[in-house]
Design a protein around this motif. Structure first.
Motif, short mmCIF file in Angstrom:
data_model
loop_
_atom_site.label_atom_id
_atom_site.label_comp_id
_atom_site.label_asym_id
_atom_site.label_seq_id
_atom_site.Cartn_x
_atom_site.Cartn_y
_atom_site.Cartn_z
N LEU A 119 0.96 -1.09 0.40
CA LEU A 119 0.05 0.03 -0.13
C LEU A 119 0.87 1.31 0.40
O LEU A 119 0.37 2.56 -0.18
N ALA A 120 2.37 0.58 -0.41
CA ALA A 120 3.11 2.17 -0.39
C ALA A 120 2.48 3.27 -1.69
O ALA A 120 2.53 2.50 -2.63
N GLY A 121 1.88 4.40 -1.61
CA GLY A 121 1.21 5.11 -2.27
C GLY A 121 -0.36 5.14 -2.83
O GLY A 121 -0.80 5.89 -3.32
N ALA A 122 -0.41 4.08 -1.65
CA ALA A 122 -1.65 3.09 -2.87
C ALA A 122 -2.57 5.26 -1.93
O ALA A 122 -2.19 5.73 -1.12
N ASP A 123 -3.93 5.18 -3.26
CA ASP A 123 -4.26 6.22 -2.50
C ASP A 123 -5.89 5.66 -2.07
O ASP A 123 -5.96 4.16 -1.51
N GLU A 124 -6.72 6.45 -1.58
CA GLU A 124 -8.17 6.31 -0.68
C GLU A 124 -8.85 5.18 -1.22
O GLU A 124 -9.62 4.29 -0.47
N GLU A 125 -8.71 5.25 -2.52
CA GLU A 125 -10.06 4.57 -3.11
C GLU A 125 -9.15 2.36 -2.81
O GLU A 125 -10.12 2.49 -2.85
N THR A 126 -7.84 2.47 -3.28
CA THR A 126 -7.47 1.28 -3.05
C THR A 126 -7.04 1.31 -1.80
O THR A 126 -7.52 -0.03 -1.30
N ILE A 127 -7.04 1.76 -0.56
CA ILE A 127 -6.79 1.91 0.65
C ILE A 127 -8.83 1.34 1.68
O ILE A 127 -8.82 -0.12 1.50
N ALA A 128 -9.11 1.82 0.52
CA ALA A 128 -11.25 1.34 1.38
C ALA A 128 -11.44 0.25 0.81
O ALA A 128 -12.23 -0.66 1.16
N ASN A 129 -10.79 -0.22 -0.72
CA ASN A 129 -10.87 -1.67 -0.67
C ASN A 129 -9.96 -2.75 -0.65
O ASN A 129 -9.99 -3.57 -1.41
N TRP A 130 -9.12 -2.68 0.08
CA TRP A 130 -8.21 -3.22 0.28
C TRP A 130 -8.47 -4.41 1.41
O TRP A 130 -9.21 -3.79 2.82
N PRO A 131 -8.34 -5.73 1.12
CA PRO A 131 -9.16 -6.60 2.39
C PRO A 131 -8.85 -6.66 3.99
O PRO A 131 -7.43 -6.83 3.75
N MET A 132 -9.57 -5.97 4.85
CA MET A 132 -8.77 -6.71 6.09
C MET A 132 -10.51 -7.64 6.75
O MET A 132 -11.43 -7.92 6.01
N PRO A 133 -10.07 -8.29 7.62
CA PRO A 133 -10.22 -8.74 8.33
C PRO A 133 -12.23 -8.16 9.07
O PRO A 133 -12.13 -7.57 9.16
N ASN A 134 -12.61 -9.58 8.59
CA ASN A 134 -14.54 -9.12 9.93
C ASN A 134 -14.27 -9.69 10.75
O ASN A 134 -14.20 -10.71 11.27
N PRO A 135 -14.58 -8.75 12.05
CA PRO A 135 -15.22 -9.20 13.09
C PRO A 135 -15.79 -10.21 13.73
O PRO A 135 -15.27 -11.18 14.45
N LEU A 165 0.50 11.37 8.68
CA LEU A 165 0.34 11.99 9.88
C LEU A 165 1.17 13.41 10.22
O LEU A 165 -0.06 14.62 10.23
N ILE A 166 1.40 14.04 9.50
CA ILE A 166 2.07 15.19 9.16
C ILE A 166 1.29 16.00 8.50
O ILE A 166 1.38 17.29 8.92
N THR A 167 0.49 15.34 7.18
CA THR A 167 0.40 16.41 6.42
C THR A 167 -1.10 16.36 6.42
O THR A 167 -2.42 16.68 5.19
N ASP A 168 -1.48 15.27 7.44
CA ASP A 168 -3.22 14.84 7.29
C ASP A 168 -3.71 14.07 6.13
O ASP A 168 -4.70 14.51 5.29
N ASP A 169 -2.78 13.65 5.47
CA ASP A 169 -3.17 12.86 4.44
C ASP A 169 -4.18 11.93 4.09
O ASP A 169 -4.56 11.01 4.94
N PRO A 170 -5.40 11.89 3.18
CA PRO A 170 -7.24 11.31 3.71
C PRO A 170 -6.67 9.65 3.79
O PRO A 170 -6.81 9.07 3.82
N ALA A 171 -5.58 9.69 2.45
CA ALA A 171 -5.77 8.08 2.25
C ALA A 171 -4.81 7.02 3.41
O ALA A 171 -5.19 5.90 4.05
N GLY A 172 -3.80 7.92 4.06
CA GLY A 172 -3.07 7.32 5.20
C GLY A 172 -3.61 6.31 6.14
O GLY A 172 -3.73 5.97 7.36
N LEU A 173 -4.90 8.34 6.85
CA LEU A 173 -5.51 8.10 8.12
C LEU A 173 -6.61 7.27 8.15
O LEU A 173 -7.11 6.50 8.45
N LEU A 174 -7.58 7.17 6.61
CA LEU A 174 -8.39 5.84 5.91
C LEU A 174 -8.14 4.61 6.64
O LEU A 174 -8.20 3.79 7.39
N LEU A 175 -6.20 4.14 6.04
CA LEU A 175 -6.03 2.79 6.29
C LEU A 175 -6.00 3.16 8.23
O LEU A 175 -6.03 1.72 8.51
#
Length: 374
Positions: free
Chosen positions: A118-134, A181-191
């Protein structure tokens, strides 16, 4: 099990408390029968110690018994589908997609993070990145597991909860996470927030399933290098503190204390952590700036309990048995008065740790670490 193991275990015959009683007394800043102890190590030193103590090569329970470990972790098991495909030549975490590769060195080796999908990934890519369901965790065994280890100090979590910087960096790179964190990058904060939301849901359901049988919550966030903070206090208060507060508040809802793993020079953040409701701090690398036992005890000993402080880079790897004992003796003399100290390596003992020095380390905990000794 050989005579070395028997001799070490015999040092605990004078114990008058269960592990749970010992740890919880320490957490309350009272003096138990002796300091509680814990153990962390790489796989290589585990194997070396099992051989040293005459144990079978896979006898983890035997090793923790010989070393007198007072802590036991419980948690829910992931039982859902593999979310990230295996890759030849890589270890791929099935839930998060973290990739690792084996790196050898003179005394062993370790799995190091690589590829960073996910280096350099944008918000859409991160929003669709598979993560475990509780929902795909098995919580049904948690209460029974707690019962099985009821005489120990039982915890849930660890250094990876919520571990905003480190574990996010494992798939996005550490540099990019700090920039996020420094730039408030929306993709990184979404992750970060997707991961945190899942962790909080799994934690809450685990605590509910435990039916009050968990004793404390373990958290983690590496906040310093050996020489300085990894970020400004302003940035910590903007992005780290409010996210950590969610974990602490959940623990408080179940009347549980929280212990936080903080590598490097991290004491700059302790006043804020105290305000947030953190009750103890872990790792405590004594060679880092403002992390010596005396500095910590004098400045925070009445407000935080301590866990760690025995260097993994000092005499245990490079010194003699007597030098190892001297370091442990010094740390114990400073940290023990009034309670509030759990004896443990500052981090994972590395493959170059000498088994005889590790044995000497625990010998000191069971002798010099005993309250009311003559």
């Amino acid at each position: 099990m050989n005579q070395r193991a028997t001799d070490l275990m015999n040092l605990r015959k004078a114990d008058t408390m269960t592990s749970k009683e010992r740890v919880m007394t320490t957490f309350a800043h009272q003096e138990p029968d002796r300091v509680p102890v814990n153990y962390f190590a790489n796989g290589g030193i585990n194997r070396n110690l099992m051989e040293y103590f005459g144990l079978a090569a896979d006898d983890w329970g035997g090793l923790t018994n010989v070393l007198g470990v007072d802590f036991r972790g419980v948690g829910a098991w992931y039982t859902g589908p593999r979310l990230h495909a295996e890759i030849e030549g890589r270890g791929v975490d099935p839930c998060w997609g973290i990739r690792t590769r084996w790196i050898e060195h003179d005394s062993g080796g370790y799995m190091d993070f690589c590829d960073f999908p996910l280096a350099g990934a944008d918000e859409e890519t991160i929003a669709n990145w598979p993560m475990p369901n509780p929902d795909h965790y098995d919580y049904s065994h948690v209460a029974q597991h707690c019962d099985d280890v009821k005489d120990f100090a039982v915890f849930n979590g660890g250094a990876g909860l919520p571990d905003i910087i480190n574990s996010t960096g494992m798939i996005r790179t550490m540099e990019q996470v700090l920039v996020d964190l420094i730039t408030d990058d929306p993709a990184g904060l979404l992750l970060i927030d997707r991961k945190l939301e899942i962790a909080l849901k799994v934690l809450e359901r685990t605590l509910e399933a435990a039916k009050g049988k968990i004793d404390f919550i373990w958290m983690g966030e590496d906040l310093g290098t050996q020489r300085s903070p990894i970020m400004s206090l302003e940035l910590f208060r903007k992005h780290i503190r409010p996210r950590h507060q969610k974990v602490i508040d959940l623990a408080k809802a179940y009347n549980l204390p929280t212990l936080i793993h903080t590598c490097g020079s991290s004491s700059w953040s302790y006043p804020d952590m105290i305000e947030m409701g953190i009750t103890g701090v872990d790792t405590l690398q004594p060679e880092a700036v403002n992390m010596s036992p005396r500095y910590l005890k004098e400045n925070f000993g009445d407000k935080l309990f301590f866990h760690g402080c025995i260097s993994t880079a000092g005499p245990v790897a490079n010194g003699s048995v007597e030098e190892m004992k001297a370091e442990c003796r010094s740390t114990l003399d400073i940290m023990m008065p009034g309670g509030g100290y759990c004896f443990s390596p500052a981090h994972c003992l590395q493959d170059n740790s000498k088994p005889e020095n590790v044995a000497a380390m625990y010998e000191m905990a069971f002798t010099h670490g005993r309250y009311g000794r003559e």
